[in-house]
Design a protein around this motif. Structure first.
Motif, short mmCIF file in Angstrom:
data_model
loop_
_atom_site.label_atom_id
_atom_site.label_comp_id
_atom_site.label_asym_id
_atom_site.label_seq_id
_atom_site.Cartn_x
_atom_site.Cartn_y
_atom_site.Cartn_z
N SER A 258 0.79 -1.23 0.00
CA SER A 258 0.00 0.00 0.00
C SER A 258 0.82 1.29 0.00
N ALA A 259 2.11 1.23 0.33
CA ALA A 259 2.91 2.45 0.45
C ALA A 259 3.10 3.12 -0.89
N ALA A 260 3.24 4.45 -0.84
CA ALA A 260 3.28 5.25 -2.06
C ALA A 260 4.66 5.30 -2.70
N THR A 261 5.72 5.12 -1.91
CA THR A 261 7.07 5.23 -2.45
C THR A 261 7.89 3.99 -2.12
N GLU A 263 10.78 3.81 -0.78
CA GLU A 263 11.41 3.94 0.53
C GLU A 263 10.45 3.50 1.65
N LEU A 264 9.18 3.87 1.51
CA LEU A 264 8.20 3.52 2.53
C LEU A 264 7.82 2.04 2.46
N ARG A 265 7.65 1.53 1.25
CA ARG A 265 7.19 0.14 1.15
C ARG A 265 8.30 -0.85 1.54
N MET A 266 9.55 -0.40 1.48
CA MET A 266 10.65 -1.31 1.81
C MET A 266 11.27 -0.99 3.17
N ALA A 267 10.50 -0.43 4.10
CA ALA A 267 11.00 -0.20 5.45
C ALA A 267 11.26 -1.55 6.11
N SER A 268 12.50 -1.83 6.47
CA SER A 268 12.88 -3.17 6.89
C SER A 268 12.92 -3.31 8.42
N PHE A 269 12.81 -4.57 8.86
CA PHE A 269 12.82 -4.89 10.28
C PHE A 269 14.27 -5.09 10.75
#
Length: 318
Positions: A258-261, A263-269
């Protein structure tokens, strides 16, 4: 920095950036002239994961509270999910170890310690990529391939690959950088039979782990495995940390969708929060010493480590 120091019954033999290795003191000789390699002669090693954190080849201050215990729990959890894969855990009832009367694992490090059988390690980092990102994405943009494996045109950062690919690296000596290599080079390093076993096992474990993670709303984007030969049987055996946040890239599946960019959609743990903060606040050309991490960055990073373990430990589909 959560340095472990001396442990009763165990002798410290090596420290990496974030882990410390010990062998049973009783197996060491009292002769000062002894120059043997304890990791080559001891049948077991105690691996203690610290809370230390590194980025860009530097150890950072302060440490990440609880990181060592979390990553140790994550390795053990994954090994439990992969019972068919030979692993390096040492079991006290093993006939080869029972007669040694090993010392107890000290309580002060029990939650972040792993008792392992020593193996003859292969000098290969077995990297598997299911998604295009990180250094692999940069290589793809430059060459259209990763590790000599051609990929379809038009892929974007974060795209899922048509199928997972195996892109090994050569483990360089301490102090040097690992080097990405082709599969053909692994054949030269370890022989054709072992090279094929490493590739097949890596892809098989990645497929199994990806399915387990996806059932819990987590994407396993890529990971690296290490293997060694069992010294008694020669069997290729999974070793070191297994599918941890420090050896793997995990994303939240719902956020990814759902993330727009990118960078946001690939925020890692993992410690990406640390890397991002350093990139924005440290000019290595000006100072060789990295700045102290702010309290909020430390806390956010610790929370991401904890969240991944909690997400994976929950029943599938919850």
């Amino acid at each position: 920095m959560n340095d472990t120091g001396e442990l009763p019954g165990w002798t410290h033999v090596y420290s990496g950036k974030v882990r410390d290795l010990y062998v049973p003191t009783k197996l060491m000789t009292d002769d000062d002239s002894w120059t043997g390699d304890p990791l080559a002669t001891s049948p077991v090693v105690l691996v203690v994961a610290s809370d230390r954190v590194s980025a860009y080849d530097h150890l950072l201050e302060p440490a990440i509270p609880g990181k060592g215990a979390l990553l140790t729990s994550l390795t053990h959890w994954w090994i439990d999910q992969l019972p068919e894969v030979p692993n390096h855990l040492a079991h006290p009832l093993d006939d080869r170890l029972e007669a040694l009367e090993l010392p107890e694992v000290p309580a002060e490090v029990a939650d972040r310690a792993t008792l392992c059988r020593t193996l003859d390690m292969f000098p290969i980092e077995c990297v598997v990529r299911g998604y295009l990102t990180g250094g692999g994405y940069k290589e793809y943009v430059a060459t259209g391939a990763i590790g000599g494996i051609p990929l379809p045109e038009g892929l974007e950062n974060g795209d899922r690959l048509p199928e997972p690919i195996y892109t090994p690296a050569w483990k360089a000596p301490l102090g040097e950088h690992d080097e990405n290599i082709t599969y053909e080079r692994t054949v030269e390093l370890v022989g054709e039979i072992v090279a094929e076993q490493l590739r097949a096992l890596s892809l098989e474990i990645f497929a199994r782990a990806s399915a387990i993670a996806e059932a819990r709303g987590v994407i396993l984007a890529d990971t690296k495995f290490e293997f060694g030969a069992d010294r008694a049987t020669g069997i290729v055996t999974l070793a070191d940390e297994v599918l941890t946040s420090d050896s793997s890239r995990y994303w939240d599946a719902a956020v990814f969708a759902s993330a727009a960019t990118p960078e946001l959609r690939m925020a890692s743990f993992d410690k990406q929060i640390v890397r991002d903060w350093l990139s924005a606040n440290w000019e290595q050309s000006v100072s060789e010493t990295p700045p102290t991490l702010p309290h909020e960055i430390v806390e956010q990073t610790a929370a991401r480590y904890r969240e991944l373990l909690e997400r994976l430990e929950q029943p599938a589909g919850v």
